[in-house]
Write an enzyme that holds these catalytic residues in place. Structure first.
Site, PDB file in Angstrom:
ATOM      1  N   GLY A 291      84.567 157.362  74.147  1.00  0.00           N
ATOM      2  CA  GLY A 291      85.927 156.922  73.809  1.00  0.00           C
ATOM      3  C   GLY A 291      86.421 157.630  72.556  1.00  0.00           C
ATOM      4  O   GLY A 291      85.679 157.762  71.588  1.00  0.00           O
TER       5      GLY A 291
ATOM      6  N   ARG B  26      83.725 160.548  79.382  1.00  0.00           N
ATOM      7  CA  ARG B  26      82.462 159.843  79.620  1.00  0.00           C
ATOM      8  C   ARG B  26      81.866 160.551  80.839  1.00  0.00           C
ATOM      9  O   ARG B  26      82.279 160.299  81.959  1.00  0.00           O
ATOM     10  CB  ARG B  26      82.720 158.367  79.916  1.00  0.00           C
ATOM     11  CG  ARG B  26      83.472 157.644  78.789  1.00  0.00           C
ATOM     12  CD  ARG B  26      83.379 156.134  78.983  1.00  0.00           C
ATOM     13  NE  ARG B  26      84.325 155.386  78.163  1.00  0.00           N
ATOM     14  CZ  ARG B  26      84.129 155.053  76.897  1.00  0.00           C
ATOM     15  NH1 ARG B  26      83.040 155.431  76.271  1.00  0.00           N
ATOM     16  NH2 ARG B  26      85.024 154.334  76.254  1.00  0.00           N
ATOM     17  N   CYS B  27      80.926 161.453  80.581  1.00  0.00           N
ATOM     18  CA  CYS B  27      80.501 162.403  81.615  1.00  0.00           C
ATOM     19  C   CYS B  27      79.291 161.907  82.412  1.00  0.00           C
ATOM     20  O   CYS B  27      78.176 161.842  81.897  1.00  0.00           O
ATOM     21  CB  CYS B  27      80.189 163.738  80.943  1.00  0.00           C
ATOM     22  SG  CYS B  27      79.580 164.975  82.074  1.00  0.00           S
TER      23      CYS B  27
ATOM     24  N   ASP C 223      77.009 155.485  71.228  1.00  0.00           N
ATOM     25  CA  ASP C 223      75.604 155.454  71.660  1.00  0.00           C
ATOM     26  C   ASP C 223      75.359 156.207  72.967  1.00  0.00           C
ATOM     27  O   ASP C 223      74.301 156.813  73.143  1.00  0.00           O
ATOM     28  CB  ASP C 223      75.050 154.027  71.708  1.00  0.00           C
ATOM     29  CG  ASP C 223      75.887 153.100  72.557  1.00  0.00           C
ATOM     30  OD1 ASP C 223      76.907 153.561  73.109  1.00  0.00           O
ATOM     31  OD2 ASP C 223      75.525 151.917  72.679  1.00  0.00           O
TER      32      ASP C 223
ATOM     33  N   THR D 258      83.362 155.890  66.839  1.00  0.00           N
ATOM     34  CA  THR D 258      83.773 154.849  67.792  1.00  0.00           C
ATOM     35  C   THR D 258      84.456 153.744  67.007  1.00  0.00           C
ATOM     36  O   THR D 258      84.028 153.423  65.894  1.00  0.00           O
ATOM     37  CB  THR D 258      82.580 154.262  68.580  1.00  0.00           C
ATOM     38  OG1 THR D 258      82.992 153.004  69.161  1.00  0.00           O
ATOM     39  CG2 THR D 258      81.363 153.975  67.727  1.00  0.00           C
ATOM     40  N   ILE D 259      85.471 153.144  67.603  1.00  0.00           N
ATOM     41  CA  ILE D 259      86.157 152.052  66.884  1.00  0.00           C
ATOM     42  C   ILE D 259      85.293 150.792  66.831  1.00  0.00           C
ATOM     43  O   ILE D 259      85.544 149.906  66.030  1.00  0.00           O
ATOM     44  CB  ILE D 259      87.534 151.704  67.516  1.00  0.00           C
ATOM     45  CG1 ILE D 259      87.385 151.187  68.953  1.00  0.00           C
ATOM     46  CG2 ILE D 259      88.483 152.888  67.438  1.00  0.00           C
ATOM     47  CD1 ILE D 259      88.630 150.479  69.480  1.00  0.00           C
ATOM     48  N   ASP D 260      84.255 150.722  67.675  1.00  0.00           N
ATOM     49  CA  ASP D 260      83.505 149.463  67.813  1.00  0.00           C
ATOM     50  C   ASP D 260      82.578 149.132  66.638  1.00  0.00           C
ATOM     51  O   ASP D 260      82.168 147.985  66.478  1.00  0.00           O
ATOM     52  CB  ASP D 260      82.652 149.495  69.094  1.00  0.00           C
ATOM     53  CG  ASP D 260      83.493 149.703  70.342  1.00  0.00           C
ATOM     54  OD1 ASP D 260      84.685 149.392  70.302  1.00  0.00           O
ATOM     55  OD2 ASP D 260      82.946 150.186  71.347  1.00  0.00           O
TER      56      ASP D 260
ATOM     57  N   ASP E 283      79.523 149.722  66.393  1.00  0.00           N
ATOM     58  CA  ASP E 283      78.322 149.091  66.966  1.00  0.00           C
ATOM     59  C   ASP E 283      77.088 149.988  66.926  1.00  0.00           C
ATOM     60  O   ASP E 283      76.191 149.863  67.752  1.00  0.00           O
ATOM     61  CB  ASP E 283      78.607 148.672  68.426  1.00  0.00           C
ATOM     62  CG  ASP E 283      79.039 149.857  69.291  1.00  0.00           C
ATOM     63  OD1 ASP E 283      79.323 150.939  68.750  1.00  0.00           O
ATOM     64  OD2 ASP E 283      79.101 149.686  70.523  1.00  0.00           O
TER      65      ASP E 283
ATOM     66  N   ARG F  80     102.305 137.142  64.885  1.00  0.00           N
ATOM     67  CA  ARG F  80     102.472 135.942  64.062  1.00  0.00           C
ATOM     68  C   ARG F  80     103.958 135.579  63.908  1.00  0.00           C
ATOM     69  O   ARG F  80     104.321 134.406  63.897  1.00  0.00           O
ATOM     70  CB  ARG F  80     101.818 136.142  62.691  1.00  0.00           C
ATOM     71  CG  ARG F  80     101.907 134.939  61.767  1.00  0.00           C
ATOM     72  CD  ARG F  80     101.294 135.248  60.415  1.00  0.00           C
ATOM     73  NE  ARG F  80      99.843 135.318  60.484  1.00  0.00           N
ATOM     74  CZ  ARG F  80      99.034 134.250  60.478  1.00  0.00           C
ATOM     75  NH1 ARG F  80      99.552 133.033  60.393  1.00  0.00           N
ATOM     76  NH2 ARG F  80      97.741 134.387  60.533  1.00  0.00           N
TER      77      ARG F  80
ATOM     78  N   MET G 159      89.366 144.817  71.156  1.00  0.00           N
ATOM     79  CA  MET G 159      88.253 145.615  71.701  1.00  0.00           C
ATOM     80  C   MET G 159      86.984 145.444  70.862  1.00  0.00           C
ATOM     81  O   MET G 159      86.967 144.695  69.885  1.00  0.00           O
ATOM     82  CB  MET G 159      88.645 147.085  71.745  1.00  0.00           C
ATOM     83  CG  MET G 159      89.472 147.460  72.945  1.00  0.00           C
ATOM     84  SD  MET G 159      89.719 149.242  72.995  1.00  0.00           S
ATOM     85  CE  MET G 159      90.385 149.420  74.644  1.00  0.00           C
TER      86      MET G 159
ATOM     87  N   ARG H  10      83.775 146.279  72.710  1.00  0.00           N
ATOM     88  CA  ARG H  10      82.730 146.267  73.740  1.00  0.00           C
ATOM     89  C   ARG H  10      81.843 145.044  73.557  1.00  0.00           C
ATOM     90  O   ARG H  10      82.352 143.931  73.607  1.00  0.00           O
ATOM     91  CB  ARG H  10      81.912 147.563  73.691  1.00  0.00           C
ATOM     92  CG  ARG H  10      81.263 147.909  75.013  1.00  0.00           C
ATOM     93  CD  ARG H  10      80.479 149.197  74.916  1.00  0.00           C
ATOM     94  NE  ARG H  10      81.337 150.345  74.874  1.00  0.00           N
ATOM     95  CZ  ARG H  10      81.792 150.962  75.963  1.00  0.00           C
ATOM     96  NH1 ARG H  10      81.486 150.533  77.150  1.00  0.00           N
ATOM     97  NH2 ARG H  10      82.565 152.019  75.851  1.00  0.00           N
TER      98      ARG H  10
ATOM     99  N   ALA I  39      93.387 134.495  61.115  1.00  0.00           N
ATOM    100  CA  ALA I  39      93.281 133.782  62.398  1.00  0.00           C
ATOM    101  C   ALA I  39      92.688 132.390  62.211  1.00  0.00           C
ATOM    102  O   ALA I  39      91.874 132.162  61.313  1.00  0.00           O
ATOM    103  CB  ALA I  39      92.411 134.580  63.356  1.00  0.00           C
TER     104      ALA I  39
ATOM    105  N   LYS J 288      99.660 122.240  61.180  1.00  0.00           N
ATOM    106  CA  LYS J 288      99.963 123.632  61.567  1.00  0.00           C
ATOM    107  C   LYS J 288     100.760 123.616  62.877  1.00  0.00           C
ATOM    108  O   LYS J 288     100.381 122.941  63.831  1.00  0.00           O
ATOM    109  CB  LYS J 288      98.667 124.418  61.794  1.00  0.00           C
ATOM    110  CG  LYS J 288      98.000 124.863  60.527  1.00  0.00           C
ATOM    111  CD  LYS J 288      96.904 125.876  60.822  1.00  0.00           C
ATOM    112  CE  LYS J 288      96.027 126.077  59.592  1.00  0.00           C
ATOM    113  NZ  LYS J 288      94.859 126.893  59.839  1.00  0.00           N
TER     114      LYS J 288
ATOM    115  N   HIS K 276      94.291 149.552  74.555  1.00  0.00           N
ATOM    116  CA  HIS K 276      94.003 150.886  74.014  1.00  0.00           C
ATOM    117  C   HIS K 276      94.864 151.292  72.832  1.00  0.00           C
ATOM    118  O   HIS K 276      94.562 152.309  72.200  1.00  0.00           O
ATOM    119  CB  HIS K 276      94.092 151.934  75.128  1.00  0.00           C
ATOM    120  CG  HIS K 276      92.923 151.885  76.062  1.00  0.00           C
ATOM    121  ND1 HIS K 276      92.836 150.962  77.070  1.00  0.00           N
ATOM    122  CD2 HIS K 276      91.780 152.604  76.105  1.00  0.00           C
ATOM    123  CE1 HIS K 276      91.692 151.127  77.714  1.00  0.00           C
ATOM    124  NE2 HIS K 276      91.028 152.109  77.142  1.00  0.00           N
TER     125      HIS K 276
ATOM    126  N   ARG L 114      92.932 152.156  69.792  1.00  0.00           N
ATOM    127  CA  ARG L 114      92.188 153.409  69.613  1.00  0.00           C
ATOM    128  C   ARG L 114      93.071 154.543  69.099  1.00  0.00           C
ATOM    129  O   ARG L 114      92.569 155.598  68.725  1.00  0.00           O
ATOM    130  CB  ARG L 114      91.562 153.834  70.952  1.00  0.00           C
ATOM    131  CG  ARG L 114      90.394 153.008  71.348  1.00  0.00           C
ATOM    132  CD  ARG L 114      89.226 153.794  71.909  1.00  0.00           C
ATOM    133  NE  ARG L 114      89.479 154.718  72.959  1.00  0.00           N
ATOM    134  CZ  ARG L 114      89.040 154.584  74.220  1.00  0.00           C
ATOM    135  NH1 ARG L 114      88.375 153.497  74.562  1.00  0.00           N
ATOM    136  NH2 ARG L 114      89.249 155.514  75.108  1.00  0.00           N
TER     137      ARG L 114
END
Ligand code: F6P
Length: 328
Positions: A15, A76-77, A107, A130-132, A134, A159, A174, A176, A191, A218, A258, A261
């Site tokens: 990604g 993503r091959c 990864d 990666t934005i994750d 992770d 909001r 996102m 994952r 939040a 609230k 998306h 990203r």
């Protein structure tokens, strides 16, 4: 720098993430700095298989540091997962006299790199993009900070509507299987609750919390849900469940998708990508291979691919505590 490496190939895979271009720029320019040739491989491992290779000099990466996505394109091959695909990729490596590779991705990218290295003994260095966030072996991956800022900007806008209409919004983000984006953006955007895969709070606790919040006066709320949340229901089902049990709430769902990203990388991601690009090239030229560069305590470090892939990038438990306290 004593090295046998005369030509480096660079690619982006998996990604896309904001800051990948800054990393490509840093790899190309530091190669030029150390008088090593650099070639760009287009569309990740697919480009290696299909021989999409172009010589890249320092000027070839002008004006990309501020751009989102990846100018090298990504994929993503699936073919690279096959021995035949990797054999074709190695033929391209030989054809272009590439002595070392820098792969920028997550990864999946590193798993491919590790297998490729073991089969053909091509030195490879990884840069986590990666934005994750992770990946084990770095406190930050390239793109994560930008994605967080994009998410809080989006939630700030949601909001406005939530307040104007006294609504309860469920916002899916996102990540994952990881909850880093949800937890940090949840705190940053104020939040009411955050649902992440690492901590299954259960839907009953969510109901209790929302009841309490309504009682405390609230009139609108935001709940952030990580896409990998393990409650067993997706964001629409959770919204429906809450609406059924707490009918006084006017509920809406927003899946950010998306857009998280995209966009121009933050200053943090540009600096991180620049440091990682330089360090990856220097490490490769110093004879290191099969490793990923990372950030720890403000310093650049190396971790073996195996650890980066198998290790878990733990969620910061203190953030959960902070989030709980602040939703009083
Ligand atoms: O890994 C980055 C990521 O954006 C994840 O957060 C998400 O689950 C996934 O990629 C989506 O992948 P794709 O763009 O292939 O649909």
């Amino acid at each position: 720098m004593s090295t046998t490496i005369k030509r480096i190939g660079v690619l982006t895979s998996g990604g896309d993430a904001p800051g990948m271009n800054a990393a490509v720029r840093a790899v190309v320019r530091s190669a030029a700095f150390y008088k090593v040739e650099c070639v760009a491989i287009y569309q990740g491992y697919q480009g290696l298989i299909d021989n999409k290779v172009k010589v890249m000099n320092a000027r070839g990466v002008n004006n990309i540091i501020n751009k989102g996505g990846t100018v090298l394109k990504s994929a993503r091959c699936l073919e690279f997962r096959t021995p035949d695909g990797r054999k074709k990729a190695f033929e391209t490596i030989q054809k272009h006299n590439i002595d070392g590779l820098v792969v920028i991705g997550g990864d999946g990218t590193f798993t491919g790199a590790m297998i490729f290295q073991s089969e053909f003994n091509v030195p490879v260095m990884g840069i986590p993009g990666t934005i994750d966030n992770d990946i084990f072996g770095t406190t930050h991956t390239i793109g994560y900070d930008t994605a967080l800022n994009t998410v809080i900007e989006a939630i700030d806008k949601i909001r406005d509507t939530a307040i104007s209409h006294n609504r309860l919004f469920f916002v899916e983000v996102m990540g994952r299987d990881a909850g880093h984006i949800a937890l940090n953006a949840g705190i940053g955007a104020g939040a009411e609750e955050v649902l992440i895969p690492e901590e299954d709070m259960g839907l009953d606790r969510l109901l209790e919390s929302l009841k309490r919040s309504e009682k405390s006066g609230k009139s609108s709320s935001i709940v952030v849900i990580a896409e990998g949340d393990k409650s067993g229901k997706n964001v629409f089902e959770i919204a429906e469940y809450v609406e059924k049990n707490l009918p006084y709430y006017d509920v809406r769902v927003s899946v950010l998708g998306h857009m998280q990203r995209g966009g121009s990388p933050s200053c943090f991601d540009r600096v991180l990508a620049s440091r990682m690009g330089v360090f990856a090239v220097e490490s490769l030229l110093n004879g290191k291979s099969n490793m990923m560069v990372g950030l720890k305590n403000e310093e650049m470090i190396l971790s073996p691919f195996e650890k980066a892939i198998k290790g878990k990038s733990e969620i910061n438990k203190d953030l959960i505590r902070v989030s709980d306290i602040l939703t009083i």
